[in-house]
Design an enzyme around this catalytic site. Structure first.
Site, PDB file in Angstrom:
ATOM      1  N   HIS A   1      10.646  -2.314   0.198  1.00 32.40           N
ATOM      2  CA  HIS A   1       9.724  -2.421  -0.937  1.00 32.40           C
ATOM      3  C   HIS A   1      10.369  -1.888  -2.141  1.00 32.40           C
ATOM      4  O   HIS A   1      11.308  -0.975  -1.818  1.00 32.40           O
ATOM      5  CB  HIS A   1       8.445  -1.473  -0.458  1.00 32.40           C
ATOM      6  CG  HIS A   1       7.319  -1.700  -1.407  1.00 32.40           C
ATOM      7  ND1 HIS A   1       7.399  -0.972  -2.432  1.00 32.40           N
ATOM      8  CD2 HIS A   1       6.362  -2.257  -1.590  1.00 32.40           C
ATOM      9  CE1 HIS A   1       6.203  -1.124  -3.360  1.00 32.40           C
ATOM     10  NE2 HIS A   1       5.773  -2.136  -2.861  1.00 32.40           N
TER      11      HIS A   1
ATOM     12  N   GLU B   1       8.271  -9.145  -5.381  1.00 34.71           N
ATOM     13  CA  GLU B   1       7.443  -8.259  -6.016  1.00 34.71           C
ATOM     14  C   GLU B   1       8.283  -8.132  -7.415  1.00 34.71           C
ATOM     15  O   GLU B   1       9.151  -6.872  -7.143  1.00 34.71           O
ATOM     16  CB  GLU B   1       6.925  -7.285  -5.328  1.00 34.71           C
ATOM     17  CG  GLU B   1       8.090  -6.828  -4.236  1.00 34.71           C
ATOM     18  CD  GLU B   1       7.937  -5.093  -3.636  1.00 34.71           C
ATOM     19  OE1 GLU B   1       6.676  -4.841  -3.730  1.00 34.71           O
ATOM     20  OE2 GLU B   1       8.997  -4.585  -3.641  1.00 34.71           O
TER      21      GLU B   1
ATOM     22  N   ILE C   1       4.469  -3.902 -10.805  1.00 34.45           N
ATOM     23  CA  ILE C   1       3.906  -3.158  -9.633  1.00 34.45           C
ATOM     24  C   ILE C   1       3.257  -1.894 -10.034  1.00 34.45           C
ATOM     25  O   ILE C   1       3.911  -1.114 -10.478  1.00 34.45           O
ATOM     26  CB  ILE C   1       4.959  -2.738  -8.397  1.00 34.45           C
ATOM     27  CG1 ILE C   1       5.666  -4.066  -8.012  1.00 34.45           C
ATOM     28  CG2 ILE C   1       4.492  -1.938  -7.477  1.00 34.45           C
ATOM     29  CD1 ILE C   1       7.030  -3.823  -7.136  1.00 34.45           C
ATOM     30  N   GLY C   2       1.714  -1.975  -9.910  1.00 37.34           N
ATOM     31  CA  GLY C   2       1.183  -0.571 -10.196  1.00 37.34           C
ATOM     32  C   GLY C   2       1.245  -0.483 -11.810  1.00 37.34           C
ATOM     33  O   GLY C   2       0.657   0.655 -12.430  1.00 37.34           O
TER      34      GLY C   2
ATOM     35  N   SER D   1       0.342  -6.150  -8.689  1.00 37.76           N
ATOM     36  CA  SER D   1      -1.003  -6.056  -9.813  1.00 37.76           C
ATOM     37  C   SER D   1      -1.669  -7.149  -9.496  1.00 37.76           C
ATOM     38  O   SER D   1      -2.364  -7.703 -10.296  1.00 37.76           O
ATOM     39  CB  SER D   1      -0.586  -5.821 -11.405  1.00 37.76           C
ATOM     40  OG  SER D   1       0.152  -4.595 -11.330  1.00 37.76           O
TER      41      SER D   1
ATOM     42  N   GLY E   1      -1.400  -4.596  -3.452  1.00 39.74           N
ATOM     43  CA  GLY E   1      -0.949  -2.983  -3.611  1.00 39.74           C
ATOM     44  C   GLY E   1      -2.416  -2.173  -3.831  1.00 39.74           C
ATOM     45  O   GLY E   1      -3.344  -1.912  -2.952  1.00 39.74           O
ATOM     46  N   GLY E   2      -2.558  -1.750  -5.237  1.00 36.81           N
ATOM     47  CA  GLY E   2      -3.847  -1.169  -5.535  1.00 36.81           C
ATOM     48  C   GLY E   2      -5.159  -1.662  -4.897  1.00 36.81           C
ATOM     49  O   GLY E   2      -5.979  -1.092  -4.760  1.00 36.81           O
TER      50      GLY E   2
END
Length: 243
Positions: free
Chosen positions: A84, A156, A161-162, A202, A223-224
Site C-alpha cells: 500500500h 491506487e 488517496i484520502g 477516494s 479506504g475511507g
C-alpha cells in the site's frame, strides 16, 4: 489504523446483515491486526471474507512488531494487502521487499492484494506509466503465470488517496489498461485478462459507478468509505452493474 476491536466487531456485524445475499462478487474487510479475531467471529459464516492490511515474509524470528502469514492464516485471513502507498511512503517499503511479501503470500495460500500507483509529482512529470511498469515488473519478479492469476492488483494513485480527489474514470481506465497490457507482455493475453485489477483512491458511492463500468476496472480497494455504511452502497452499485 481505525476502529478498536470492539468497534470493528460491531461494524462487521452491521456489514454482515446489510450485505447478506451479495454473492455475485467477492467482499473482503481488512481490519487492523488486533481486531482480526473478533471480526472473524462475526463474518466466518457469512459471504464476507477476511483480509489483513500487511504481513512480513518470514514465518518466525526476531522481527519485532511484524506479523507472519502463518499467524494470519490461523485467524482465518484469506487475503492480505501488500505494498500500500502508505507502507511505501511512510515505512519505506521497497519494490524488492514487496516482491518478497507477494511471493510469501502466494506460497502460504493467501491472496496478495498488490498495490501500485504514482504520486502527484510523478503524474505531473508524465512518469505515470514508467512508475507503474517498474512497480509491476519488480513487484511480480519471479512470479509465474499460474501464480499471477492468484494476485489481485490494486491501482491506487497516491494523489487520490484520502484527499477527496479521485481519478477521472478515463484516467483510471488508462492506468488499468496499461497494467493489463503490461501483464499481457509478461505473461500472455489470456493470463492478463484473468487478473483482477482494482481501483483505489477516494472511492465513494457518488463516483464508483463511473469507475466500475470501465472495461479494465474490476472492483475497488476502498479506504475511507469502508469505515461507514457507504461501503454497503458501493456493494449495491457493484451488484447492479454485474447483474
Amino acid at each position: 489504523m481505525n476502529k478498536t476491536p470492539s468497534e470493528a466487531q460491531f461494524f462487521a456485524n452491521t456489514l454482515m446483515n446489510a450485505l447478506a445475499g451479495f454473492n455475485s462478487f467477492d467482499i473482503y474487510v481488512a481490519p487492523v491486526f488486533v481486531a482480526l479475531d473478533r471480526v472473524r467471529e462475526v463474518v466466518s459464516s457469512s459471504n464476507i471474507k477476511l483480509a489483513a492490511q500487511n504481513m512480513y515474509f518470514e514465518d518466525i524470528g526476531a522481527f519485532t512488531g511484524e506479523v507472519s502469514p502463518k499467524m494470519l492464516k490461523e485467524l482465518g485471513v484469506e487475503a492480505v494487502i501488500i505494498g500500500h502507498s502508505e507502507r511505501r511512503k511512510i515505512f519505506g517499503e521497497t519494490d524488492e521487499l514487496i516482491n518478497k511479501k507477494v511471493k510469501k503470500a502466494l506460497k502460504e495460500g493467501l491472496t496478495p492484494i498488490f498495490c501500485i500507483g504514482e504520486t502527484l509529482e510523478e503524474r505531473e512529470k508524465g512518469l505515470t506509466f514508467c512508475v507503474l511498469e517498474k512497480q509491476v515488473r519488480e513487484g511480480l519478479y519471479g512470479i509465474s503465470a499460474d501464480e499471477v492469476t492468484r494476485v489481485v492488483i490494486a491501482y491506487e494513485p497516491v494523489w487520490a488517496i484520502g484527499t477527496g480527489v479521485v481519478a477521472t474514470p478515463q484516467q483510471a481506465q488508462e492506468a488499468h489498461e496499461f497494467v493489463r497490457k503490461l501483464l499481457g507482455q509478461i505473461y500472455g493475453e489470456e493470463v492478463a485478462q484473468s487478473v483482477t485489477i482494482l481501483y483505489g483512491g477516494s472511492v465513494t458511492p457518488e463516483n464508483f459507478f463511473g469507475l466500475f463500468v470501465k472495461k479494465d476496472i474490476d472492483g475497488a480497494l476502498v479506504g475511507g468509505a469502508s469505515l461507514k455504511e457507504s461501503f454497503v452502497e458501493l456493494a449495491k452499485i457493484m451488484s447492479k452493474v454485474i447483474c
